[in-house]
Design an enzyme around this catalytic site. Structure first.
Site, PDB file in Angstrom:
ATOM      1  N   HIS A  19     -27.736 124.711  42.119  1.00 49.42           N
ATOM      2  CA  HIS A  19     -28.546 125.547  43.017  1.00 49.42           C
ATOM      3  C   HIS A  19     -28.066 125.376  44.471  1.00 49.42           C
ATOM      4  O   HIS A  19     -27.958 126.353  45.219  1.00 49.42           O
ATOM      5  CB  HIS A  19     -30.016 125.129  42.958  1.00 49.42           C
ATOM      6  CG  HIS A  19     -30.725 125.450  41.676  1.00 49.42           C
ATOM      7  ND1 HIS A  19     -31.433 124.514  40.962  1.00 49.42           N
ATOM      8  CD2 HIS A  19     -30.870 126.623  40.990  1.00 49.42           C
ATOM      9  CE1 HIS A  19     -31.979 125.076  39.901  1.00 49.42           C
ATOM     10  NE2 HIS A  19     -31.649 126.351  39.877  1.00 49.42           N
ATOM     11  N   ARG A  94     -23.288 131.572  36.562  1.00 46.81           N
ATOM     12  CA  ARG A  94     -22.486 130.500  35.975  1.00 46.81           C
ATOM     13  C   ARG A  94     -21.459 131.149  35.049  1.00 46.81           C
ATOM     14  O   ARG A  94     -20.457 131.660  35.476  1.00 46.81           O
ATOM     15  CB  ARG A  94     -23.395 129.530  35.208  1.00 46.81           C
ATOM     16  CG  ARG A  94     -24.119 128.566  36.101  1.00 46.81           C
ATOM     17  CD  ARG A  94     -25.295 127.941  35.439  1.00 46.81           C
ATOM     18  NE  ARG A  94     -26.364 128.903  35.241  1.00 46.81           N
ATOM     19  CZ  ARG A  94     -27.608 128.603  34.936  1.00 46.81           C
ATOM     20  NH1 ARG A  94     -27.947 127.368  34.753  1.00 46.81           N
ATOM     21  NH2 ARG A  94     -28.512 129.538  34.804  1.00 46.81           N
ATOM     22  N   SER A 132     -31.252 123.204  35.322  1.00 41.04           N
ATOM     23  CA  SER A 132     -32.356 122.241  35.479  1.00 41.04           C
ATOM     24  C   SER A 132     -32.692 121.632  34.125  1.00 41.04           C
ATOM     25  O   SER A 132     -32.983 120.435  34.022  1.00 41.04           O
ATOM     26  CB  SER A 132     -33.594 122.937  36.049  1.00 41.04           C
ATOM     27  OG  SER A 132     -33.325 123.472  37.309  1.00 41.04           O
TER      28      SER A 132
HETATM   29  P1  ADP Z   1     -35.000 131.169  37.077  1.00 41.14           P
HETATM   30  O1  ADP Z   1     -36.145 130.640  36.260  1.00 41.14           O
HETATM   31  O2  ADP Z   1     -35.397 132.267  38.017  1.00 41.14           O
HETATM   32  O3  ADP Z   1     -33.736 131.472  36.302  1.00 41.14           O
HETATM   33  P2  ADP Z   1     -33.641 128.810  38.042  1.00 41.14           P
HETATM   34  O4  ADP Z   1     -34.202 127.780  38.974  1.00 41.14           O
HETATM   35  O5  ADP Z   1     -33.300 128.359  36.666  1.00 41.14           O
HETATM   36  O6  ADP Z   1     -34.704 129.959  38.069  1.00 41.14           O
HETATM   37  O7  ADP Z   1     -32.343 129.479  38.654  1.00 41.14           O
HETATM   38  C1  ADP Z   1     -32.379 130.196  39.865  1.00 41.14           C
HETATM   39  C2  ADP Z   1     -31.045 130.869  40.099  1.00 41.14           C
HETATM   40  O8  ADP Z   1     -30.018 129.889  40.262  1.00 41.14           O
HETATM   41  C3  ADP Z   1     -30.561 131.782  38.960  1.00 41.14           C
HETATM   42  O9  ADP Z   1     -29.876 132.882  39.521  1.00 41.14           O
HETATM   43  C4  ADP Z   1     -29.601 130.918  38.190  1.00 41.14           C
HETATM   44  O10 ADP Z   1     -28.627 131.697  37.527  1.00 41.14           O
HETATM   45  C5  ADP Z   1     -28.976 130.136  39.345  1.00 41.14           C
HETATM   46  N1  ADP Z   1     -28.419 128.855  38.892  1.00 41.14           N
HETATM   47  C6  ADP Z   1     -29.022 127.861  38.219  1.00 41.14           C
HETATM   48  N2  ADP Z   1     -28.170 126.835  37.971  1.00 41.14           N
HETATM   49  C7  ADP Z   1     -26.979 127.203  38.505  1.00 41.14           C
HETATM   50  C8  ADP Z   1     -25.660 126.603  38.568  1.00 41.14           C
HETATM   51  N3  ADP Z   1     -25.398 125.460  37.979  1.00 41.14           N
HETATM   52  N4  ADP Z   1     -24.705 127.304  39.193  1.00 41.14           N
HETATM   53  C9  ADP Z   1     -24.971 128.501  39.745  1.00 41.14           C
HETATM   54  N5  ADP Z   1     -26.148 129.129  39.716  1.00 41.14           N
HETATM   55  C10 ADP Z   1     -27.146 128.496  39.102  1.00 41.14           C
END
Ligand code: ADP
Length: 162
Positions: A19, A94, A132
């Site tokens: 993130h 990703r 996460s």
């Molecule tokens: P949501 O429940 O909205 O998917 P997340 O907290 O899981 O919330 O993710 C928020 C954003 O961050 C999403 O666009 C997700 O694709 C991106 N994201 C999560 N982990 C990564 C990572 N390792 N690399 C790049 N983007 C990520």
């Protein structure tokens, strides 16, 4: 690029280095980025909304990112973005597995508010498989999460799992 505020929404349960990678990229392009922590996230979050917000704030400070503000939100994302005066929604990509869901989300948000543009940043290759959920799984089984999450989050996860 027009001077514009962007909203980076997510559940952030908890915020990971993946993130933060996306956030840093967004902050290098937009002068003001609002990291928007969704209240209505997963059914059984590891951290409460208040704790997720405070961990995001600590992580942003730890990373030394400027022009970033952390806020919680509930309800329709485009409505929140508009209330902040934001013109863009940032999301991270990703692997190809993210694409279909993100495409659907972006097109839906565009239908709800055509003036807010969705913008995607590609993650660094070391975070391609990081989520996460993965960090929580590693922690649950006693693994070391330091490479995957900021220090403040690693401490909070250790406190929670004993
Ligand atoms: P949501 O429940 O909205 O998917 P997340 O907290 O899981 O919330 O993710 C928020 C954003 O961050 C999403 O666009 C997700 O694709 C991106 N994201 C999560 N982990 C990564 C990572 N390792 N690399 C790049 N983007 C990520």
């Amino acid at each position: 690029m027009r001077e514009m505020t962007a909203v980076y929404p997510g559940t952030f349960d908890p915020i990971t280095n993946g993130h933060l990678d996306i956030l840093a990229r967004a902050a290098s392009v937009f002068p003001h980025v609002i990291l928007a922590v969704a209240e209505n996230g997963g059914k059984q979050p590891m951290f409460s909304i208040g704790r997720r917000v405070s961990l995001c704030r600590d992580a942003v400070t730890e990373a030394g990112l400027e022009g970033v503000e952390v806020r919680r939100f509930d309800g329709l994302l485009v409505r929140f973005a508009r209330s902040c005066g934001a013109g863009a929604i940032v999301r991270g990509l990703r692997a190809t597995s993210d694409f279909e869901y993100e495409f659907q989300l972006a097109l839906t948000n565009r239908m709800l508010d055509p003036l807010i543009e969705s913008v995607f940043f590609m993650t660094s290759k070391q975070y391609v498989f990081l989520s996460s959920s993965t960090a929580k799984e590693i922690c649950r089984y006693g693994g070391d999460v330091h490479r995957f999450v900021p220090d403040c989050v690693a401490r909070a996860m250790a406190d929670l799992t004993g």
